[in-house]
Design a protein around this motif. Structure first.
Motif, PDB file in Angstrom:
ATOM      1  N   LYS A  55     -18.766 -15.652 -69.030  1.00 49.78           N
ATOM      2  CA  LYS A  55     -19.148 -14.705 -70.086  1.00 49.78           C
ATOM      3  C   LYS A  55     -19.333 -13.342 -69.455  1.00 49.78           C
ATOM      4  O   LYS A  55     -20.051 -13.220 -68.467  1.00 49.78           O
ATOM      5  CB  LYS A  55     -20.438 -15.166 -70.761  1.00 49.78           C
ATOM      6  CG  LYS A  55     -20.866 -14.311 -71.941  1.00 49.78           C
ATOM      7  CD  LYS A  55     -22.044 -14.929 -72.667  1.00 49.78           C
ATOM      8  CE  LYS A  55     -22.592 -14.027 -73.763  1.00 49.78           C
ATOM      9  NZ  LYS A  55     -21.588 -13.506 -74.663  1.00 49.78           N
ATOM     10  N   GLY A  56     -18.657 -12.339 -70.017  1.00 52.71           N
ATOM     11  CA  GLY A  56     -18.807 -10.996 -69.480  1.00 52.71           C
ATOM     12  C   GLY A  56     -17.482 -10.273 -69.383  1.00 52.71           C
ATOM     13  O   GLY A  56     -16.476 -10.701 -69.952  1.00 52.71           O
ATOM     14  N   ALA A  57     -17.499  -9.165 -68.652  1.00 54.00           N
ATOM     15  CA  ALA A  57     -16.290  -8.355 -68.462  1.00 54.00           C
ATOM     16  C   ALA A  57     -16.336  -7.731 -67.073  1.00 54.00           C
ATOM     17  O   ALA A  57     -17.388  -7.293 -66.612  1.00 54.00           O
ATOM     18  CB  ALA A  57     -16.211  -7.258 -69.525  1.00 54.00           C
ATOM     19  N   MET A  58     -15.187  -7.717 -66.414  1.00 52.39           N
ATOM     20  CA  MET A  58     -15.093  -7.162 -65.066  1.00 52.39           C
ATOM     21  C   MET A  58     -13.791  -6.390 -64.915  1.00 52.39           C
ATOM     22  O   MET A  58     -12.883  -6.528 -65.737  1.00 52.39           O
ATOM     23  CB  MET A  58     -15.153  -8.281 -64.012  1.00 52.39           C
ATOM     24  CG  MET A  58     -16.411  -9.113 -64.075  1.00 52.39           C
ATOM     25  SD  MET A  58     -16.519 -10.353 -62.759  1.00 52.39           S
ATOM     26  CE  MET A  58     -17.129  -9.310 -61.427  1.00 52.39           C
ATOM     27  N   ARG A  59     -13.733  -5.597 -63.869  1.00 52.89           N
ATOM     28  CA  ARG A  59     -12.478  -4.918 -63.542  1.00 52.89           C
ATOM     29  C   ARG A  59     -12.302  -4.885 -62.037  1.00 52.89           C
ATOM     30  O   ARG A  59     -13.276  -4.920 -61.263  1.00 52.89           O
ATOM     31  CB  ARG A  59     -12.456  -3.494 -64.091  1.00 52.89           C
ATOM     32  CG  ARG A  59     -13.417  -2.538 -63.391  1.00 52.89           C
ATOM     33  CD  ARG A  59     -13.134  -1.104 -63.772  1.00 52.89           C
ATOM     34  NE  ARG A  59     -14.094  -0.195 -63.167  1.00 52.89           N
ATOM     35  CZ  ARG A  59     -13.830   1.057 -62.837  1.00 52.89           C
ATOM     36  NH1 ARG A  59     -12.643   1.567 -63.071  1.00 52.89           N
ATOM     37  NH2 ARG A  59     -14.755   1.830 -62.291  1.00 52.89           N
ATOM     38  N   ALA A  60     -11.040  -4.827 -61.600  1.00 53.10           N
ATOM     39  CA  ALA A  60     -10.700  -4.581 -60.205  1.00 53.10           C
ATOM     40  C   ALA A  60     -10.058  -3.201 -60.170  1.00 53.10           C
ATOM     41  O   ALA A  60      -9.160  -2.907 -60.967  1.00 53.10           O
ATOM     42  CB  ALA A  60      -9.718  -5.637 -59.703  1.00 53.10           C
ATOM     43  N   TYR A  61     -10.550  -2.353 -59.267  1.00 50.10           N
ATOM     44  CA  TYR A  61      -9.981  -1.009 -59.204  1.00 50.10           C
ATOM     45  C   TYR A  61      -9.821  -0.529 -57.769  1.00 50.10           C
ATOM     46  O   TYR A  61     -10.479  -1.013 -56.850  1.00 50.10           O
ATOM     47  CB  TYR A  61     -10.823  -0.014 -60.020  1.00 50.10           C
ATOM     48  CG  TYR A  61     -12.192   0.327 -59.456  1.00 50.10           C
ATOM     49  CD1 TYR A  61     -12.375   1.443 -58.640  1.00 50.10           C
ATOM     50  CD2 TYR A  61     -13.307  -0.445 -59.767  1.00 50.10           C
ATOM     51  CE1 TYR A  61     -13.627   1.762 -58.140  1.00 50.10           C
ATOM     52  CE2 TYR A  61     -14.565  -0.128 -59.270  1.00 50.10           C
ATOM     53  CZ  TYR A  61     -14.716   0.975 -58.450  1.00 50.10           C
ATOM     54  OH  TYR A  61     -15.958   1.289 -57.943  1.00 50.10           O
ATOM     55  N   TYR A  62      -8.903   0.439 -57.632  1.00 47.74           N
ATOM     56  CA  TYR A  62      -8.599   1.045 -56.341  1.00 47.74           C
ATOM     57  C   TYR A  62      -9.096   2.477 -56.358  1.00 47.74           C
ATOM     58  O   TYR A  62      -8.915   3.186 -57.352  1.00 47.74           O
ATOM     59  CB  TYR A  62      -7.083   1.007 -56.101  1.00 47.74           C
ATOM     60  CG  TYR A  62      -6.630   1.735 -54.862  1.00 47.74           C
ATOM     61  CD1 TYR A  62      -6.883   1.208 -53.596  1.00 47.74           C
ATOM     62  CD2 TYR A  62      -5.947   2.945 -54.951  1.00 47.74           C
ATOM     63  CE1 TYR A  62      -6.468   1.873 -52.447  1.00 47.74           C
ATOM     64  CE2 TYR A  62      -5.522   3.617 -53.811  1.00 47.74           C
ATOM     65  CZ  TYR A  62      -5.795   3.086 -52.569  1.00 47.74           C
ATOM     66  OH  TYR A  62      -5.392   3.734 -51.429  1.00 47.74           O
ATOM     67  N   LEU A  63      -9.726   2.904 -55.270  1.00 48.40           N
ATOM     68  CA  LEU A  63     -10.223   4.273 -55.143  1.00 48.40           C
ATOM     69  C   LEU A  63      -9.308   4.997 -54.165  1.00 48.40           C
ATOM     70  O   LEU A  63      -9.236   4.634 -52.985  1.00 48.40           O
ATOM     71  CB  LEU A  63     -11.664   4.246 -54.631  1.00 48.40           C
ATOM     72  CG  LEU A  63     -12.490   5.523 -54.764  1.00 48.40           C
ATOM     73  CD1 LEU A  63     -12.702   5.889 -56.236  1.00 48.40           C
ATOM     74  CD2 LEU A  63     -13.843   5.350 -54.079  1.00 48.40           C
ATOM     75  N   ASP A  64      -8.588   6.035 -54.652  1.00 52.50           N
ATOM     76  CA  ASP A  64      -7.641   6.726 -53.772  1.00 52.50           C
ATOM     77  C   ASP A  64      -8.344   7.778 -52.898  1.00 52.50           C
ATOM     78  O   ASP A  64      -9.561   7.954 -52.965  1.00 52.50           O
ATOM     79  CB  ASP A  64      -6.467   7.311 -54.576  1.00 52.50           C
ATOM     80  CG  ASP A  64      -6.862   8.472 -55.490  1.00 52.50           C
ATOM     81  OD1 ASP A  64      -7.918   9.115 -55.262  1.00 52.50           O
ATOM     82  OD2 ASP A  64      -6.098   8.755 -56.439  1.00 52.50           O
ATOM     83  N   ASP A  65      -7.561   8.478 -52.100  1.00 49.72           N
ATOM     84  CA  ASP A  65      -8.118   9.448 -51.143  1.00 49.72           C
ATOM     85  C   ASP A  65      -8.805  10.633 -51.826  1.00 49.72           C
ATOM     86  O   ASP A  65      -9.584  11.347 -51.195  1.00 49.72           O
ATOM     87  CB  ASP A  65      -7.016   9.974 -50.208  1.00 49.72           C
ATOM     88  CG  ASP A  65      -6.487   8.884 -49.276  1.00 49.72           C
ATOM     89  OD1 ASP A  65      -7.224   7.896 -49.057  1.00 49.72           O
ATOM     90  OD2 ASP A  65      -5.360   9.020 -48.785  1.00 49.72           O
ATOM     91  N   ASN A  66      -8.491  10.836 -53.103  1.00 46.43           N
ATOM     92  CA  ASN A  66      -9.130  11.922 -53.871  1.00 46.43           C
ATOM     93  C   ASN A  66     -10.297  11.412 -54.718  1.00 46.43           C
ATOM     94  O   ASN A  66     -10.738  12.088 -55.641  1.00 46.43           O
ATOM     95  CB  ASN A  66      -8.094  12.607 -54.777  1.00 46.43           C
ATOM     96  CG  ASN A  66      -6.973  13.231 -53.982  1.00 46.43           C
ATOM     97  OD1 ASN A  66      -7.206  13.888 -52.977  1.00 46.43           O
ATOM     98  ND2 ASN A  66      -5.734  12.996 -54.416  1.00 46.43           N
ATOM     99  N   SER A  67     -10.750  10.191 -54.409  1.00 50.17           N
ATOM    100  CA  SER A  67     -11.849   9.537 -55.143  1.00 50.17           C
ATOM    101  C   SER A  67     -11.523   9.307 -56.622  1.00 50.17           C
ATOM    102  O   SER A  67     -12.408   9.251 -57.468  1.00 50.17           O
ATOM    103  CB  SER A  67     -13.151  10.354 -55.016  1.00 50.17           C
ATOM    104  OG  SER A  67     -13.557  10.393 -53.669  1.00 50.17           O
TER     105      SER A  67
END
Length: 198
Positions: A55-67
């Motif tokens: 139950k819930g919500a999640m995300r996978a994300y990438y942080l680039d060199d410019n944040s």
């Protein structure tokens, strides 16, 4: 434990387990509560678990060199999420995996999964099937990102994954669709206006 009922039901869609096989499977799982904005994976640390969302919500994300954040994956109830490259190869992660709301997950550690595959070979089929589905989805998403306009990508998610569009915060959905939050807000407002005119 009631949280385990959902994963038992999920697995039963793909394979049938004996009582002993199910018992062993459940013994290698861990139920965890993840607070909103808490990370379960972060770059430079090896991802030890794959996460099934009860139950819930999640995300996978990438942080680039410019944040700048680039959301790679969104997931809600009955979906899996992780930094799969890190998990499969047991090497440092490149993604953050973050809870978008208070979330309950069921985790299986990499070493326990390998033991499970040895002791209950049926799970080779289970993980193959869900991996194939994941790969096909990723291909459709990639083709969508290079062939469709921002409006078309938004329309697609509304039609095919309405719960994602409803549950996920606007900033995360905009990042996932490759547009600014302001532009997504404009698209949403236009849809609301059109509905009112009908």
């Amino acid at each position: 434990m009631k949280e385990l009922e959902s994963i038992k039901k999920y697995v039963s869609k793909y394979i049938s387990l004996t009582e002993d096989e199910e018992k062993y499977f459940l013994s290698v799982l861990t139920v965890k509560k993840i607070r909103k904005k808490q990370n379960v994976v972060q770059p430079d640390f090896t991802c030890k678990c794959r996460n099934y969302i009860v139950k819930g919500a999640m995300r996978a994300y990438y942080l680039d060199d410019n944040s700048q954040e680039h959301t790679i994956t969104l997931a809600i109830d009955d979906w899996w999420i992780s930094d799969f490259n890190s998990y499969i190869y047991q090497q440092p992660a490149t993604l953050f995996v973050e809870a978008l709301e208070d979330t309950i997950v069921i985790q299986i550690e990499y070493t326990n999964e390998q033991l499970l595959l040895e002791k209950v070979p049926k799970f080779e089929r289970f993980f193959r099937i869900i991996t194939q589905y994941g790969f096909a989805f990723l291909q459709r998403r990639l083709l969508s990102s290079i062939s469709k306009s921002a409006e078309e990508r938004y329309e697609t998610i509304l039609v095919e994954y309405p719960l994602i569009a409803q549950r996920v915060p606007q900033f995360a959905l905009a990042s996932y669709l490759g547009m600014s939050t302001e532009y997504l807000s404009k698209l949403r407002n236009n849809k609301v206006s059109l509905k009112k005119l009908k």
